[in-house]
Design a protein around this motif. Structure first.
Motif, short mmCIF file in Angstrom:
data_model
loop_
_atom_site.label_atom_id
_atom_site.label_comp_id
_atom_site.label_asym_id
_atom_site.label_seq_id
_atom_site.Cartn_x
_atom_site.Cartn_y
_atom_site.Cartn_z
N VAL A 188 0.84 -1.20 0.00
CA VAL A 188 0.00 0.00 0.00
C VAL A 188 0.88 1.25 0.00
O VAL A 188 0.64 2.19 -0.76
N VAL A 189 1.91 1.26 0.82
CA VAL A 189 2.83 2.41 0.87
C VAL A 189 3.52 2.58 -0.47
O VAL A 189 3.66 3.70 -0.99
N GLN A 190 3.92 1.48 -1.09
CA GLN A 190 4.57 1.54 -2.40
C GLN A 190 3.63 2.14 -3.44
O GLN A 190 4.04 2.98 -4.25
N GLU A 191 2.38 1.73 -3.44
CA GLU A 191 1.40 2.28 -4.39
C GLU A 191 1.22 3.78 -4.17
O GLU A 191 1.11 4.55 -5.14
N GLU A 192 1.20 4.21 -2.90
CA GLU A 192 1.08 5.65 -2.62
C GLU A 192 2.28 6.40 -3.17
O GLU A 192 2.13 7.48 -3.76
N TRP A 193 3.48 5.84 -3.00
CA TRP A 193 4.68 6.50 -3.52
C TRP A 193 4.66 6.55 -5.05
O TRP A 193 5.04 7.56 -5.66
N ILE A 194 4.19 5.49 -5.68
CA ILE A 194 4.11 5.47 -7.15
C ILE A 194 3.15 6.54 -7.64
O ILE A 194 3.45 7.28 -8.59
N GLU A 195 1.99 6.65 -7.00
CA GLU A 195 1.02 7.67 -7.40
C GLU A 195 1.58 9.08 -7.16
O GLU A 195 1.39 9.98 -7.99
N SER A 196 2.26 9.26 -6.05
CA SER A 196 2.87 10.56 -5.76
C SER A 196 3.92 10.90 -6.81
O SER A 196 3.98 12.04 -7.29
N ASN A 197 4.73 9.93 -7.19
CA ASN A 197 5.75 10.17 -8.22
C ASN A 197 5.11 10.51 -9.56
O ASN A 197 5.61 11.37 -10.29
N LYS A 198 4.02 9.84 -9.90
CA LYS A 198 3.32 10.15 -11.15
C LYS A 198 2.83 11.60 -11.15
O LYS A 198 2.95 12.30 -12.15
N ARG A 199 2.25 12.03 -10.00
CA ARG A 199 1.78 13.42 -9.92
C ARG A 199 2.94 14.40 -10.03
O ARG A 199 2.84 15.44 -10.70
N LEU A 200 4.06 14.09 -9.38
CA LEU A 200 5.23 14.98 -9.44
C LEU A 200 5.79 15.06 -10.85
O LEU A 200 6.17 16.15 -11.33
N ILE A 201 5.86 13.94 -11.55
CA ILE A 201 6.36 13.94 -12.93
C ILE A 201 5.43 14.75 -13.82
O ILE A 201 5.89 15.51 -14.67
N ALA A 202 4.12 14.61 -13.62
CA ALA A 202 3.17 15.40 -14.40
C ALA A 202 3.36 16.89 -14.13
O ALA A 202 3.31 17.71 -15.04
N GLY A 203 3.60 17.24 -12.86
CA GLY A 203 3.84 18.65 -12.51
C GLY A 203 5.11 19.18 -13.13
O GLY A 203 5.15 20.31 -13.63
N ILE A 204 6.17 18.39 -13.12
CA ILE A 204 7.43 18.80 -13.75
C ILE A 204 7.22 19.03 -15.24
O ILE A 204 7.69 20.02 -15.80
N THR A 205 6.50 18.12 -15.87
CA THR A 205 6.24 18.26 -17.30
C THR A 205 5.45 19.53 -17.58
O THR A 205 5.77 20.27 -18.52
N LEU A 206 4.45 19.80 -16.76
CA LEU A 206 3.63 20.99 -16.95
C LEU A 206 4.45 22.26 -16.74
O LEU A 206 4.43 23.18 -17.55
N PHE A 207 5.20 22.32 -15.64
CA PHE A 207 5.92 23.54 -15.30
C PHE A 207 7.16 23.78 -16.15
O PHE A 207 7.66 24.90 -16.20
N SER A 208 7.67 22.77 -16.80
CA SER A 208 8.87 22.96 -17.61
C SER A 208 8.57 23.05 -19.11
O SER A 208 9.49 23.05 -19.92
N SER A 209 7.30 23.17 -19.47
CA SER A 209 6.96 23.27 -20.89
C SER A 209 7.44 24.61 -21.44
O SER A 209 7.42 25.64 -20.77
N ALA A 210 7.90 24.58 -22.68
CA ALA A 210 8.44 25.79 -23.32
C ALA A 210 7.37 26.88 -23.42
O ALA A 210 7.68 28.07 -23.24
N GLU A 211 6.14 26.52 -23.69
CA GLU A 211 5.06 27.50 -23.81
C GLU A 211 4.84 28.23 -22.48
O GLU A 211 4.67 29.45 -22.45
N ARG A 212 4.85 27.51 -21.38
CA ARG A 212 4.64 28.12 -20.08
C ARG A 212 5.80 29.06 -19.73
O ARG A 212 5.58 30.18 -19.25
N ILE A 213 7.02 28.62 -19.97
CA ILE A 213 8.18 29.45 -19.68
C ILE A 213 8.15 30.72 -20.53
O ILE A 213 8.41 31.83 -20.04
#
Length: 97
Positions: A40-65
């Motif tokens: 269960v803890v591992q699944e929570e970490w995986i979901e958290s990592n997915k959200r963080l990766i999505a955030g990094i992708t969103l915030f580092s997009s060339a259009e946003r910058i």
């Protein structure tokens, strides 16, 4: 006589084996609970990592910058002819442009 010794031996070892069996069963059940909890803890970490990766992708997009640079910082894109490049070769500066 030998028969009685074997009988006593089995009579005394049977409870020992039963105690060991019960102890092993409890230990196995405890380890199973730990494994489930860790899954269960591992699944929570995986979901958290997915959200963080999505955030990094969103915030580092060339259009946003570019939007932040233009709208918030008031920066503008320079045309290629407005750019002055300086290259350093062998300790001497050279201006291209």
């Amino acid at each position: 006589m030998r028969r009685f010794v074997l009988l006593y031996f089995f009579a005394l070892t049977l409870p020992v084996f039963l105690v060991i069996s019960v102890w092993q069963s409890r230990n196995y059940a405890s380890l199973q609970r730990d494994v489930r909890r860790l899954e269960v803890v591992q699944e929570e970490w995986i979901e958290s990592n997915k959200r963080l990766i999505a955030g990094i992708t969103l915030f580092s997009s060339a259009e946003r910058i570019e939007h932040i640079a233009v709208e918030q910082l008031g920066l503008t894109k320079k045309q290629p002819e407005e750019i002055l490049q300086i290259r350093i070769e062998n300790g001497r500066g050279r201006i291209d442009g």
